[in-house]
Design a protein around this motif. Structure first.
Motif, PDB file in Angstrom:
ATOM      1  N   ARG A 332       0.729  -1.136  -0.169  1.00 15.11           N
ATOM      2  CA  ARG A 332       0.200   0.063   0.007  1.00 15.11           C
ATOM      3  C   ARG A 332       0.935   1.215   0.027  1.00 15.11           C
ATOM      4  O   ARG A 332       0.238   2.427   0.093  1.00 15.11           O
ATOM      5  CB  ARG A 332      -0.911   0.093   1.163  1.00 15.11           C
ATOM      6  CG  ARG A 332      -1.986  -1.046   1.129  1.00 15.11           C
ATOM      7  CD  ARG A 332      -2.956  -1.016   0.197  1.00 15.11           C
ATOM      8  NE  ARG A 332      -3.907   0.065   0.719  1.00 15.11           N
ATOM      9  CZ  ARG A 332      -4.897   0.372  -0.302  1.00 15.11           C
ATOM     10  NH1 ARG A 332      -5.292  -0.315  -1.187  1.00 15.11           N
ATOM     11  NH2 ARG A 332      -5.595   1.225  -0.032  1.00 15.11           N
ATOM     12  N   ARG A 354      -7.319   8.659   1.142  1.00 21.12           N
ATOM     13  CA  ARG A 354      -7.146   8.122  -0.414  1.00 21.12           C
ATOM     14  C   ARG A 354      -8.446   8.782  -1.197  1.00 21.12           C
ATOM     15  O   ARG A 354      -9.340   9.251  -0.659  1.00 21.12           O
ATOM     16  CB  ARG A 354      -7.258   6.762  -0.257  1.00 21.12           C
ATOM     17  CG  ARG A 354      -6.052   6.084   0.299  1.00 21.12           C
ATOM     18  CD  ARG A 354      -4.739   6.089  -0.374  1.00 21.12           C
ATOM     19  NE  ARG A 354      -3.663   5.233   0.267  1.00 21.12           N
ATOM     20  CZ  ARG A 354      -2.997   5.644   1.331  1.00 21.12           C
ATOM     21  NH1 ARG A 354      -3.226   6.707   2.062  1.00 21.12           N
ATOM     22  NH2 ARG A 354      -2.141   4.794   1.966  1.00 21.12           N
ATOM     23  N   TRP A 356      -9.660   8.998  -5.640  1.00 18.30           N
ATOM     24  CA  TRP A 356      -9.383   8.760  -7.123  1.00 18.30           C
ATOM     25  C   TRP A 356      -8.502   9.627  -7.697  1.00 18.30           C
ATOM     26  O   TRP A 356      -7.976   9.331  -8.747  1.00 18.30           O
ATOM     27  CB  TRP A 356     -10.492   8.445  -7.774  1.00 18.30           C
ATOM     28  CG  TRP A 356     -11.584   9.269  -8.038  1.00 18.30           C
ATOM     29  CD1 TRP A 356     -11.400  10.357  -9.071  1.00 18.30           C
ATOM     30  CD2 TRP A 356     -12.519   9.775  -7.042  1.00 18.30           C
ATOM     31  NE1 TRP A 356     -12.495  11.449  -8.885  1.00 18.30           N
ATOM     32  CE2 TRP A 356     -13.043  11.186  -7.522  1.00 18.30           C
ATOM     33  CE3 TRP A 356     -13.097   9.397  -5.927  1.00 18.30           C
ATOM     34  CZ2 TRP A 356     -14.051  11.730  -6.917  1.00 18.30           C
ATOM     35  CZ3 TRP A 356     -14.046  10.361  -5.213  1.00 18.30           C
ATOM     36  CH2 TRP A 356     -14.271  11.420  -5.883  1.00 18.30           C
ATOM     37  N   LEU A 359      -2.883  12.645  -6.066  1.00 18.58           N
ATOM     38  CA  LEU A 359      -2.188  13.219  -4.862  1.00 18.58           C
ATOM     39  C   LEU A 359      -0.848  13.977  -5.038  1.00 18.58           C
ATOM     40  O   LEU A 359      -0.142  13.442  -5.731  1.00 18.58           O
ATOM     41  CB  LEU A 359      -2.094  12.139  -3.668  1.00 18.58           C
ATOM     42  CG  LEU A 359      -3.237  11.658  -3.173  1.00 18.58           C
ATOM     43  CD1 LEU A 359      -3.194  10.311  -2.356  1.00 18.58           C
ATOM     44  CD2 LEU A 359      -4.581  12.496  -2.984  1.00 18.58           C
TER      45      LEU A 359
END
Length: 413
Positions: A332, A354, A356, A359
């Motif tokens: 992860r 988190r 979609w 970041l």
């Protein structure tokens, strides 16, 4: 645009709770401008040992990635003027100061609305901006004791025990970040901002959850259970193996049946003493020694493999080193790296947020006042001469370093 790239936060914060909350916003893409006290060497987190050098520490680096820093003296007109200019260009203000300090420093919504009526001001103090404890400073461990956590934690015959991590700080920071985002949503919808008044104490009391419900409704006193056992579900806790410890979580009836088959004691699931959740709780002292005897016959690793295959929730009791090397941690990508001029490569754990959307890449935490000129030029529109004049007037303080003792002010949460 990166994630929350259309949100700008002015964070007047220090130590753990406030910075932990704004860290999540920064790593989700928000522009977090960290306003530090120029009179005290900035965020006291910069001075936390054991890994500390001048105005920086690995503690500080943990809480302040992806932010920008400007140091201000809010006790002088020039410092307040710069803050008001920043407020005029931001969506929210987050601070974790003692409950009576925002009024003294002019950091409530009513103080800042003249500069931006849509601004959302989120206060995360120890006890809130109202009430009999309003003026009391508070820190995580103090609040854990006050809110009953320590009475619920530890072995039954041991002393009151805090949690291994500063969970009141961390959860308070998350509650503040959530409230701030909700406030920004409301302000964008309605055109008017306001105050979000949160506290560490309320965070801790709210997290008492079902033990509080049991007590308030039925007068039940939840007591500590040995080996981190659950207060009502059996088996659910730590069990010794041939070479260590195993955590089991038979939260549903089906898991107990699977467990008994996997350990070769299938008859236990049909035993009237253990056939239901209520029966297992009532006969806990008879069941646990039977499970202990079976689980001591194999290593933790062997049991994890066998129980995972059987669909029983379980896991090893890892050391910190083992947790950070766990295959799931690697998969992860929970460990990130940032280059640092003094510490070399700093390895961190990333926040849990988190989405979609893209970041931002991880950046080291800023030096004290490192982004002052860029922020004032690009965001506020000041030129070099104006910045120099503000500096002469003391807006940015007279020094940007001090001793840890000087930095330990009592105006935090």
């Amino acid at each position: 645009m990166i994630g929350l790239g259309d949100i700008r936060i002015v964070a007047i914060e220090q130590y753990g709770a406030g910075p932990f909350g704004s860290l999540h916003l920064a790593e989700l893409g928000a522009d977090v401008i960290k306003v530090e006290d120029a009179r005290t060497g900035g965020d006291i987190g910069r001075h936390v040992p054991p890994f500390q050098s001048e105005d920086d520490s690995l503690f500080y680096q943990s809480f302040n990635r992806n932010k920008r820093s400007i140091a201000l003296d809010l006790s002088v007109d020039g410092g307040r003027d710069v803050l008001h200019r920043l407020v005029s260009e931001c969506d929210g203000v987050l601070h974790n100061l003692r409950g009576d300090v925002p009024e003294k420093l002019g950091l409530r919504y009513e103080d800042l609305a003249p500069y931006n009526e849509r601004v959302v001001v989120c206060s995360l103090s120890g006890f809130g901006m109202t009430g009999p404890r309003r003026e009391q400073p508070a820190y995580d461990y103090v609040v854990q004791g006050l809110a009953g956590w320590m009475e619920l934690t530890g072995e039954p015959d041991g002393p009151p025990t805090k949690s291994g991590l500063s969970l009141v700080d961390y959860c308070g920071g998350l509650a503040a970040a959530m409230s701030l985002l909700a406030g920004i949503h409301v302000a964008r919808r309605d055109g008017v901002g306001g105050d979000c008044d949160l506290s560490l104490f309320e965070t801790a009391v709210a997290m008492l959850s079902y033990p509080a419900t049991w007590h308030l409704t039925k007068g039940h006193e939840t007591t500590r259970r040995t080996r981190s056992a659950h207060p009502s579900i059996v088996p659910f806790g730590a069990f010794p193996t041939a070479d260590g410890w195993l955590m089991l979580a038979c939260a549903k009836p089906k898991f107990f049946g699977r467990l008994t088959e996997a350990i070769g004691r299938g008859e236990l699931a049909a035993d009237p003493r253990f056939a239901t959740l209520e029966a297992r709780q009532r006969n806990n002292d008879e069941l646990i020694p039977l499970l202990d005897a079976a689980l001591r016959t194999r290593t933790t690793g062997e049991w994890v493999t066998r129980l995972n295959a059987a669909g029983v929730p379980c896991g090893p009791v890892n050391t910190l080193k083992e947790a950070l090397k766990d295959p799931q941690t690697r998969h992860r990508e929970l460990v990130v790296e940032t280059p640092h001029p003094h510490w070399g490569t700093v390895r961190h754990v990333r926040t849990a947020g988190r989405g979609w959307w893209p970041l931002p890449a991880p950046r080291r935490a800023p030096e004290l006042g490192e982004d002052r000129d860029d922020v004032l030029r690009d965001l506020v529109g000041l030129d070099d001469a104006q910045i120099a004049e503000l500096a002469r007037d003391g807006a940015f303080g007279t020094t940007q370093s001090t001793t840890p003792a000087d930095a330990a002010r009592d105006e935090t949460a």
